[in-house]
Scaffold this motif. Structure first.
Motif, short mmCIF file in Angstrom:
data_model
loop_
_atom_site.label_atom_id
_atom_site.label_comp_id
_atom_site.label_asym_id
_atom_site.label_seq_id
_atom_site.Cartn_x
_atom_site.Cartn_y
_atom_site.Cartn_z
N LEU A 280 45.75 41.96 -2.91
CA LEU A 280 46.83 41.66 -1.96
C LEU A 280 46.84 42.68 -0.84
O LEU A 280 46.24 43.73 -0.94
N GLN B 26 51.70 43.63 3.08
CA GLN B 26 52.61 42.64 3.64
C GLN B 26 52.88 41.50 2.65
O GLN B 26 53.98 40.97 2.60
N ALA B 27 51.89 41.11 1.87
CA ALA B 27 52.05 40.01 0.93
C ALA B 27 52.61 40.46 -0.42
O ALA B 27 52.98 39.63 -1.25
N GLU C 187 54.91 38.23 -3.21
CA GLU C 187 54.31 37.95 -4.53
C GLU C 187 55.17 38.51 -5.66
O GLU C 187 55.33 37.86 -6.70
#
Length: 114
Positions: free
Chosen positions: A61, A64-65, A69
């Motif tokens: 990842l 930012q993600a 998640e």
């Protein structure tokens, strides 16, 4: 003696100009619950931080993600804890950035291991 003072002044000037004076973000680290039996069982997610990548449960990842998640795992898989493993290649700034992202997620406890 005069040349020694000049060298010390030049070293002082060099170190003052080469250092950064920006403040790193403050990160609060709270104490763990201490084995409170009344708490619900924690379902952990495993996060590995190294210099070149960030893995959450084996999936790569970006920072930012990561928050999206974590929120998805919290709602779908009832994840309420994150175990963060920090590789020796990771910088302190990467750790601070990751901790700030994890701090935005409510209801998630954090444990840092090496």
């Amino acid at each position: 003696m005069t040349s020694l003072i000049d060298i010390i002044f030049l070293l002082l000037l060099f170190f003052m100009l080469s250092s950064t004076f920006s403040r790193f973000a403050d990160v609060e680290l709270g104490a763990s619950g201490g084995g409170n039996p009344a708490r619900q069982a924690s379902v952990p997610a495993f996060l590995k931080l190294s210099a070149d990548r960030l893995l959450l449960n084996g999936s790569e990842l970006t920072n930012q993600a990561l928050q999206a998640e974590i929120e998805r795992l919290r709602t779908s898989a009832n994840v309420n804890a994150v175990i963060l493993s920090v590789d020796e290649t990771a910088s302190s700034q990467q750790l601070v950035d990751t901790l700030l992202v994890l701090r935005r997620s409510t209801g998630i406890s954090l444990q840092i291991v090496r």
